[in-house]
Design an enzyme around this catalytic site. Structure first.
Site, PDB file in Angstrom:
ATOM      1  N   LYS A 247       0.854  -1.200   0.000  1.00 43.39           N
ATOM      2  CA  LYS A 247       0.000   0.000   0.000  1.00 43.39           C
ATOM      3  C   LYS A 247       0.884   1.242   0.000  1.00 43.39           C
ATOM      4  CE  LYS A 247      -4.026  -1.790   2.511  1.00 43.39           C
ATOM      5  NZ  LYS A 247      -5.010  -1.629   1.462  1.00 43.39           N
ATOM      6  N   ARG A 321     -10.208 -11.495   0.888  1.00 41.11           N
ATOM      7  CA  ARG A 321     -11.058 -12.483   0.216  1.00 41.11           C
ATOM      8  C   ARG A 321     -10.396 -13.866   0.209  1.00 41.11           C
ATOM      9  NH1 ARG A 321     -11.218  -8.979  -5.213  1.00 41.11           N
ATOM     10  NH2 ARG A 321     -11.102  -7.349  -3.649  1.00 41.11           N
TER      11      ARG A 321
HETATM   12  N1  BES Z   1      -8.312  -3.866   3.782  1.00 37.37           N
HETATM   13  C1  BES Z   1      -8.403  -3.384   2.455  1.00 37.37           C
HETATM   14  C2  BES Z   1      -9.697  -2.621   2.178  1.00 37.37           C
HETATM   15  C3  BES Z   1      -9.858  -1.294   2.868  1.00 37.37           C
HETATM   16  C4  BES Z   1      -9.420  -0.137   2.267  1.00 37.37           C
HETATM   17  C5  BES Z   1     -10.506  -1.215   4.086  1.00 37.37           C
HETATM   18  C6  BES Z   1      -9.603   1.074   2.915  1.00 37.37           C
HETATM   19  C7  BES Z   1     -10.690  -0.001   4.701  1.00 37.37           C
HETATM   20  C8  BES Z   1     -10.236   1.147   4.124  1.00 37.37           C
HETATM   21  C9  BES Z   1      -8.345  -4.551   1.481  1.00 37.37           C
HETATM   22  O1  BES Z   1      -7.596  -5.638   1.876  1.00 37.37           O
HETATM   23  C10 BES Z   1      -7.750  -4.017   0.215  1.00 37.37           C
HETATM   24  O2  BES Z   1      -6.633  -3.593   0.267  1.00 37.37           O
HETATM   25  N2  BES Z   1      -8.514  -4.038  -0.850  1.00 37.37           N
HETATM   26  C11 BES Z   1      -8.065  -3.523  -2.097  1.00 37.37           C
HETATM   27  C12 BES Z   1      -8.572  -4.449  -3.187  1.00 37.37           C
HETATM   28  C13 BES Z   1      -7.944  -4.216  -4.517  1.00 37.37           C
HETATM   29  C14 BES Z   1      -6.473  -4.595  -4.492  1.00 37.37           C
HETATM   30  C15 BES Z   1      -8.676  -5.047  -5.545  1.00 37.37           C
HETATM   31  C16 BES Z   1      -8.644  -2.113  -2.281  1.00 37.37           C
HETATM   32  O3  BES Z   1      -9.750  -1.853  -1.855  1.00 37.37           O
HETATM   33  O4  BES Z   1      -7.936  -1.282  -2.831  1.00 37.37           O
HETATM   34 ZN    ZN Z   2      -5.531  -5.436   1.411  1.00 36.81          ZN
END
Ligand code: BES
Ligand code: ZN
Ligand code: ZN
Length: 474
Positions: A247, A321
Site C-alpha cells: 500500500k 477475500r
Molecule cells: N483492507 C483493504 C480494504 C480497505 C481499504 C478497508 C480502505 C478499509 C479502508 C483490502 O484488503 C484491500 O486492500 N482491498 C483492495 C482491493 C484491490 C487490491 C482489488 C482495495 O480496496 O484497494
Molecule cells: Zn488489502
C-alpha cells in the site's frame, strides 16, 4: 460512565444537571424561552444552551426520531464531559426510544484512552434516566438490553482501536478465549499446523511473511434447544500492509482497522451470550497479518484453497477475500447454519459506492436483505445493498487458474469482491448467505452520529437486532 434507570419523577432525582431535549415548537412554549432566545439558542438539531444557574443543559432536536435522540444525547454527553459536573438526569422519552437514548450516552460518550499517558479523566460519571409514565418493567428490560448491546459495541471498538503491535493474531486468540471463558462460549483455535491439516492454503499464504502465526478461531454460544443456528465469519487482518503489492504510505495508516470484521463477530457473541438469546451463534475468525518479506506470497502465485478452487494471485492487497474463502469453506463444512453472514473491511470501492457511513450488503436472497434492512433501521446502523450480476462475475476470470483474486476492470470493486466470495459458498447456502463490507462503516477519523474517532463497532448493533428478532419470529 454509570447509567441508571430510576422509577421516579425527574424532579425527585438529585443530580447536578438536567438535560432537556427541545424541538422548535417546545422552545416557543418553554417558560425560559426569553433567556433561551437571548442566548441565540434556536433548538436546531445538536445546538446546545447551558444555563448553569438553572442547572439545565438544553439540546436542540429536529424531531424525536431515534437518530436525532442518539445524536442529541451524544452532543450533550460531550458537553458534560468537558465540565466539572459529576451527574446529570434526563427524562426517558418513550419506550421506543430507550435504545437510542442509551446508545447516545454509552456510544456517544465513548473514548479510547489506552495510549494516553496523562490521566485527564472527566469528573462527569453518572447519568440517571427518569421513568414515570412508562411501564417500568418493560422499560427496564429494554434499558438493560440496550446497555448490553452498547457495551458490546464499545468492546468491539476497543479491540479495533488497539495498535497492531499489541493486537496480533496470537493476541486475538487470547482475547477470544478469555471472552469464551467469561461468557460460557465453546472455543476452538487452530494454529498453522492445524490449518495445514485443513488445507487452508489461501489463508496460510496471506500470513506467511508475518512473524506472527495465523490462527482460525471458532467460538459458539450454544443455548439449549436453539430456534435457529447462525454462523458469523469475520475478517481478522490484524494489519494489512498490502503485502508485496504494498500500500502507499498514506493508505497504510489506519490499516489496524482491517480486523474490524473479526472484532464485530466477537462483540456480537458477547452480546448474544449476555442477552441469553435462544439462537445458536457460531463465530469463525481468520486471524492473520499481511506483511512483506522473503517468504511473502506473491502476485503470480497460484493458491489451492481449502475448497480445491485454484486462485491466481494478481494483487496481494486483495488478501481479505483469500482468508475469507478458506474460513467460509471451513464454516460451511463444520456447521449447517440457517444463516451465514461474513463481515469484512474488504474494499475501498465499497466506500466509493456508498460513502463512508454505510455498510455494503451483498447476497442472493432478497428476503434476507430485506430482513437485514429492517434490522438496520431498528438498530441505527446504515446499510445499502449492492447488486450482483453475471457480467461483473466474468471479470474474475483467470487464464491460468479457476479464479483471479482481482477483477480485470476497475469498476464495481465491492461487488466483484463479493462475487469472489460467492464462489466459495455452496449451492445449499446461496440463499442463506450475506456478505457485509464494512470498509467504510467500521472506522472513522471524524465523528458522526454516536461514533467518535476510531472504531465504530459496525455490525454489532445491526446483527444483534437481527438475531433478537429471529427469537420473536418463532
Ligand atoms: N483492507 C483493504 C480494504 C480497505 C481499504 C478497508 C480502505 C478499509 C479502508 C483490502 O484488503 C484491500 O486492500 N482491498 C483492495 C482491493 C484491490 C487490491 C482489488 C482495495 O480496496 O484497494
Ligand atoms: Zn488489502
Ligand atoms: Zn485488507
Amino acid at each position: 460512565m454509570k447509567i441508571k434507570l430510576q422509577n421516579k419523577k425527574i424532579k425527585d432525582i438529585k443530580c447536578d444537571i438536567e438535560i432537556i431535549l427541545l424541538d422548535k415548537h417546545q422552545l416557543k412554549q418553554h417558560k425560559l424561552v426569553k433567556i433561551l432566545k437571548l442566548t441565540g439558542f434556536d433548538a436546531k438539531q445538536d445546538s446546545v444552551c447551558f444555563l448553569h444557574e438553572q442547572k439545565i443543559l438544553f439540546c436542540g432536536i429536529e424531531t424525536f426520531a431515534s437518530e436525532n435522540i442518539r445524536t442529541s444525547l451524544t452532543t450533550s454527553i460531550k458537553v458534560l464531559k468537558s465540565t466539572a459536573y459529576k451527574s446529570a438526569k434526563i427524562n426517558a422519552l418513550s419506550q421506543n426510544n430507550i435504545s437510542a437514548l442509551v446508545d447516545g450516552i454509552i456510544l456517544g460518550g465513548y473514548k479510547f484512552t489506552r495510549y494516553k499517558s496523562s490521566n485527564d479523566k472527566s469528573t462527569f460519571t453518572t447519568i440517571e434516566v427518569a421513568i414515570n409514565t412508562l411501564d417500568y418493567q418493560s422499560a427496564k428490560k429494554a434499558f438493560d438490553n440496550a446497555i448490553i448491546i452498547a457495551k458490546a459495541t464499545n468492546f468491539t471498538r476497543d479491540l479495533v482501536n488497539t495498535a497492531p503491535q499489541d493486537l496480533n493474531p496470537k493476541v486475538l486468540t487470547k482475547i477470544a478465549s478469555e471472552l469464551a471463558e467469561k461468557n460460557n462460549l465453546t472455543c476452538n483455535i487452530l494454529n498453522e499446523a492445524k490449518l495445514k491439516n485443513e488445507s487452508m492454503n489461501a489463508m496460510l499464504a496471506v500470513g506467511r511473511a508475518s512473524i506472527h502465526e495465523s490462527h482460525l478461531i471458532h467460538l459458539c454460544h450454544k443455548p439449549k434447544n436453539p430456534k435457529y443456528v447462525i454462523s458469523l465469519v469475520g475478517k481478522g487482518l490484524t494489519y494489512d500492509s498490502g503485502g508485496l503489492s504494498l500500500k502507499p504510505a498514506s493508505s497504510m495508516v489506519t490499516m489496524k482497522l482491517d480486523k474490524s470484521g473479526a472484532c464485530a463477530v466477537l462483540g456480537i457473541l458477547k452480546a448474544a451470550s449476555e442477552l441469553n438469546l435462544p439462537i445458536e451463534v457460531h463465530g469463525f475468525i481468520g486471524a492473520v497479518e499481511n506483511m512483506i518479506g522473503g517468504d511473502a506470497y506473491k502476485p503470480d502465485d497460484i493458491l489451492v484453497s481449502k475448497s480445491g478452487t485454484t486462485i491466481e494471485v494478481r494483487n496481494t492487497d486483495a488478501e481479505g477475500r483469500l482468508v475469507l474463502a478458506d474460513v467460509l469453506t471451513y464454516a460451511q463444512e463444520k456447521i449447517d447454519a440457517d444463516y451465514l453472514f461474513d463481515f469484512a473491511t474488504l474494499t475501498g470501492a465499497c466506500m466509493v459506492a456508498l460513502g463512508q457511513y454505510t455498510t455494503g450488503v451483498m447476497g442472493h436472497s432478497n428476503r434476507l436483505k430485506h430482513a437485514v434492512s429492517n434490522a438496520a433501521q431498528n438498530s441505527g446502523e446504515l446499510i445499502g445493498t449492492l447488486p450482483f450480476n453475471n457480467h461483473l462475475k466474468k471479470l474474475l476470470k483467470s487464464e491460468i487458474a479457476d479464479i483471479s483474486n482481482i477483477s480485470s476492470k476497475p469498476y464495481g470493486g465491492a461487488i466483484t469482491a463479493g462475487l469472489f466470495l460467492d464462489r466459495f459458498i455452496t449451492d445449499k447456502n446461496k440463499n442463506r448467505w450475506l456478505h457485509f463490507d464494512i470498509a467504510g462503516s467500521a472506522y472513522t477519523e471524524s465523528p458522526w452520529d454516536c461514533n467518535v474517532y476510531g472504531g465504530t463497532g459496525a455490525g454489532v448493533r445491526l446483527i444483534v437486532n437481527f438475531i433478537s428478532n429471529l427469537k420473536q419470529a418463532k
